[in-house]
Write an enzyme that holds these catalytic residues in place. Structure first.
Site, PDB file in Angstrom:
ATOM      1  N   GLU A  63      79.365 187.884  36.795  1.00 60.58           N
ATOM      2  CA  GLU A  63      80.258 186.726  36.822  1.00 60.58           C
ATOM      3  C   GLU A  63      81.198 186.740  35.605  1.00 60.58           C
ATOM      4  O   GLU A  63      80.761 186.960  34.476  1.00 60.58           O
ATOM      5  CB  GLU A  63      79.422 185.444  36.811  1.00 60.58           C
ATOM      6  CG  GLU A  63      80.242 184.167  36.833  1.00 60.58           C
ATOM      7  CD  GLU A  63      79.383 182.915  36.683  1.00 60.58           C
ATOM      8  OE1 GLU A  63      79.850 181.833  37.056  1.00 60.58           O
ATOM      9  OE2 GLU A  63      78.227 183.034  36.195  1.00 60.58           O
ATOM     10  N   LYS A  83      83.342 178.992  43.825  1.00 60.46           N
ATOM     11  CA  LYS A  83      81.980 178.553  43.508  1.00 60.46           C
ATOM     12  C   LYS A  83      81.765 177.095  43.910  1.00 60.46           C
ATOM     13  O   LYS A  83      82.516 176.203  43.498  1.00 60.46           O
ATOM     14  CB  LYS A  83      81.739 178.743  42.015  1.00 60.46           C
ATOM     15  CG  LYS A  83      80.308 178.491  41.540  1.00 60.46           C
ATOM     16  CD  LYS A  83      80.203 178.890  40.071  1.00 60.46           C
ATOM     17  CE  LYS A  83      78.812 178.704  39.500  1.00 60.46           C
ATOM     18  NZ  LYS A  83      78.741 179.184  38.099  1.00 60.46           N
ATOM     19  N   CYS A 102      76.504 182.635  40.666  1.00 62.42           N
ATOM     20  CA  CYS A 102      75.561 182.109  39.679  1.00 62.42           C
ATOM     21  C   CYS A 102      74.809 180.863  40.156  1.00 62.42           C
ATOM     22  O   CYS A 102      73.860 180.987  40.914  1.00 62.42           O
ATOM     23  CB  CYS A 102      76.267 181.872  38.355  1.00 62.42           C
ATOM     24  SG  CYS A 102      75.126 181.859  36.935  1.00 62.42           S
TER      25      CYS A 102
END
Length: 291
Positions: free
Chosen positions: A41, A114, A151
């Site tokens: 990431e 995300k 993540c």
């Protein structure tokens, strides 16, 4: 047969050096036969969300004017590899923690933003990133149907399930995770981090991989040590390869997608689902509303 690689690497505050290192790792992985290669990431810089500083918004770029995505598009085409690429996106006045899915032709198949944004000491992401508005995706790449979370997304079974329902057979998670602040009592999340994702692999009968960073990073007087431990798991939850906590690595594993597809159908997880009973999942408090 599909070969998947995950890259575990350390970063500095020098974008060009980080990008050059990442490209070097991609070439090394491709030389071993890997045709899907996952980087960590926000690999282009230090993990700046340790601190809340206005100046770091300057690191974001629009997709069509991005400083390094075209370089990875050219590299993907040259090496005939798929590159799910994490980056800091600017879109109008909004900012996102995003991923571009680059196919082996060099084409960007789409952007994922995300969905779950953490907010806490050491991980001040809500200051920088708006919650993603793309929804979950499954990308039909030349080398397999890929779902990619980023993540914090990796802790949510809903994310993995949605990607699998959309057709993903490989779940990928670029990651930046490590030490917790001292007020957390020295909590080490490495084992629970891996267990959560391995559960997604088992429940969705999918291959799964996470690429983390390593090393100690200092940002604006704050310090974070990332614990590596990147890994690839098979569709039964077995870890095929795993990196250690401190060293850079390029991990490669062969994936038998046909075998997984057959096992998935026979095991019946998707046959026996009861979507009509899952109303509480789409609420915050578990109380299903009548419309």
């Amino acid at each position: 047969m599909t070969k998947l690689a995950v890259i575990q690497m350390s970063m500095t505050d020098q974008l060009e050096a980080n990008v050059s290192k990442a490209m070097k790792f991609v070439r090394e992985a491709a030389a071993t036969g890997a045709n899907i290669i996952l980087l960590p990431e926000l690999f282009e810089n230090l993990y700046f969300p340790q601190a809340e500083r206005e100046k770091f918004f300057a690191l974001a770029h629009a997709v069509d004017r991005h400083p390094f995505i075209p370089q990875f598009q050219a590299l993907a085409k040259e090496l005939n590899v798929v590159l799910p690429l994490s980056f800091f996106e600017k879109a109008g006045h909004a900012h996102y923690n995003s991923l571009a899915m680059i196919d082996s032709s060099g084409e960007v198949l789409g952007i994922y933003r995300k969905s779950h944004i953490p907010d806490g000491p050491g991980y001040e992401e809500k200051y920088y990133f708006s919650p993603g508005d793309t929804g979950f995706k499954a990308f039909a790449t030349r080398h397999g149907n890929i779902g990619a979370g980023i993540c914090w997304d990796q802790w949510y079974p809903e994310s993995a399930r949605c990607m699998a329902l959309l057709g993903a057979e490989i779940l990928l998670y670029p990651t930046a995770i490590g030490s917790e602040p001292t007020e957390a009592g020295g909590l080490d999340t490495k084992e629970m981090w891996q267990r959560a994702m391995i559960g997604h692999a088992v429940s969705n009968v999918c291959y799964l991989a996470a690429a983390n960073r390593v090393g100690t990073e200092r940002v604006e007087g704050l310090e974070q040590t990332f614990y590596g431990s990147s890994f690839i798991a098979d569709y039964m939850g077995n870890k095929l390869v795993e990196a250690n906590r401190t060293e850079e690595a390029a991990l490669v594993a062969a994936l038998n997608l046909d075998e997984a597809r057959s096992f998935r159908a026979g095991f019946g997880f998707f046959r026996d689902r009861r979507p009509e009973l899952y109303g509480p999942i789409v609420t915050l408090d578990g109380k299903t509303r009548k419309t």
